[in-house]
Write an enzyme that holds these catalytic residues in place. Sequence first.
Site, short mmCIF file in Angstrom:
data_model
loop_
_atom_site.label_atom_id
_atom_site.label_comp_id
_atom_site.label_asym_id
_atom_site.label_seq_id
_atom_site.Cartn_x
_atom_site.Cartn_y
_atom_site.Cartn_z
CE LYS A 9 -3.02 20.64 1.42
NZ LYS A 9 -2.71 18.39 1.68
CE1 TYR A 49 -7.98 19.59 1.97
CE2 TYR A 49 -7.26 21.40 3.20
CZ TYR A 49 -6.75 20.83 2.47
OH TYR A 49 -5.85 20.36 1.40
CG ASN A 112 -0.29 15.97 2.24
OD1 ASN A 112 -0.82 16.92 2.49
ND2 ASN A 112 -2.21 14.81 1.92
CG HIS A 115 -5.57 21.45 -2.06
ND1 HIS A 115 -6.69 20.32 -2.35
CD2 HIS A 115 -6.34 22.03 -3.37
CE1 HIS A 115 -7.74 20.47 -2.71
NE2 HIS A 115 -7.35 21.50 -3.21
CD GLU A 126 -10.98 22.78 -4.34
OE1 GLU A 126 -11.33 22.07 -3.89
OE2 GLU A 126 -10.12 22.81 -5.13
P1 GTP Z 1 -5.99 17.57 -0.96
O1 GTP Z 1 -5.54 18.12 -2.33
O2 GTP Z 1 -5.65 18.37 0.27
O3 GTP Z 1 -7.43 18.11 -1.18
O4 GTP Z 1 -5.28 15.99 -0.21
P2 GTP Z 1 -6.15 14.90 -1.36
O5 GTP Z 1 -7.20 14.73 -2.02
O6 GTP Z 1 -5.23 14.08 -1.91
O7 GTP Z 1 -6.78 14.30 -0.55
P3 GTP Z 1 -8.21 14.55 0.44
O8 GTP Z 1 -8.79 15.16 -0.07
O9 GTP Z 1 -8.55 13.12 1.25
O10 GTP Z 1 -7.21 15.09 2.18
C1 GTP Z 1 -7.46 16.03 2.15
C2 GTP Z 1 -6.10 16.00 2.98
O11 GTP Z 1 -6.56 15.81 4.39
C3 GTP Z 1 -4.89 15.73 2.62
O12 GTP Z 1 -3.80 16.08 1.81
C4 GTP Z 1 -3.82 15.15 4.18
O13 GTP Z 1 -3.27 16.49 4.21
C5 GTP Z 1 -5.22 15.43 5.07
N1 GTP Z 1 -5.35 14.14 5.12
C6 GTP Z 1 -6.22 13.56 4.52
N2 GTP Z 1 -6.24 11.79 5.38
C7 GTP Z 1 -5.55 11.98 6.58
C8 GTP Z 1 -5.33 10.99 7.40
O14 GTP Z 1 -5.76 10.44 7.55
N3 GTP Z 1 -4.81 11.49 8.70
C9 GTP Z 1 -3.63 13.23 8.20
N4 GTP Z 1 -3.55 13.32 9.69
N5 GTP Z 1 -4.49 13.84 7.36
C10 GTP Z 1 -5.48 13.60 6.40
MG MG Z 2 -8.42 16.50 -2.09
#
Ligand code: GTP
Ligand code: MG
Length: 151
Positions: A9, A49, A112, A115, A126
């Site tokens: 990212k 997303y 974080n 992805h 994707e």
């Molecule tokens: P990805 O690999 O990026 O898809 O992350 P993930 O699969 O571990 O988590 P998810 O798909 O649920 O969420 C996608 C992304 O949204 C996360 O990696 C974070 O960057 C962001 N995100 C998720 N939850 C939160 C939240 O509560 N607050 C904020 N600011 N960002 C969030």
């Molecule tokens: Mg995810």
Amino acid sequence: NERSFIAIKPDGVQRGLIAEVISRFEKKGYKLVAMKMIWATEEMAANHYDDLKGRPFFPALVKYFASGPIVAMVWEGPDVIKTGRKILGATNPQAADVGTLRGDFCLTTGRNIIHGSDGPESAAHEIGMWFTEKECSAYSRSIDSWIVADN
Ligand code: GTP
Ligand code: MG
């Protein structure tokens, strides 16, 4: 052979963690089959997303993902989707184990650094969204038989 879409990212790029991320997957034994740097538009970020549309953090997530260039990659190898997620660590870095990328390099969920696809369908979706078939190189390495046994 299983493939996963992994993206560094904008914060990971800014913080100089490109080589660190690639190194973890490479040393594990996975094969890099596609890679490019690309600055996603907010439209591309929202499409990437789209399963999170409607979440309160969605607008911030789209802005974050489109805030600078990312490094988009496809990695290949046994169980790369699930094991790749383990290499990344938990979504919330405060819950991520030390030794994972997020556990070692991040502090908050909203920054974080990386992805990873969460399942075979999202991986296919994707990869198809970010790469053409021609951009994904199917190749073998002479070292492959030292990394993966036939049985
Ligand atoms: P990805 O690999 O990026 O898809 O992350 P993930 O699969 O571990 O988590 P998810 O798909 O649920 O969420 C996608 C992304 O949204 C996360 O990696 C974070 O960057 C962001 N995100 C998720 N939850 C939160 C939240 O509560 N607050 C904020 N600011 N960002 C969030
Ligand atoms: Mg995810």
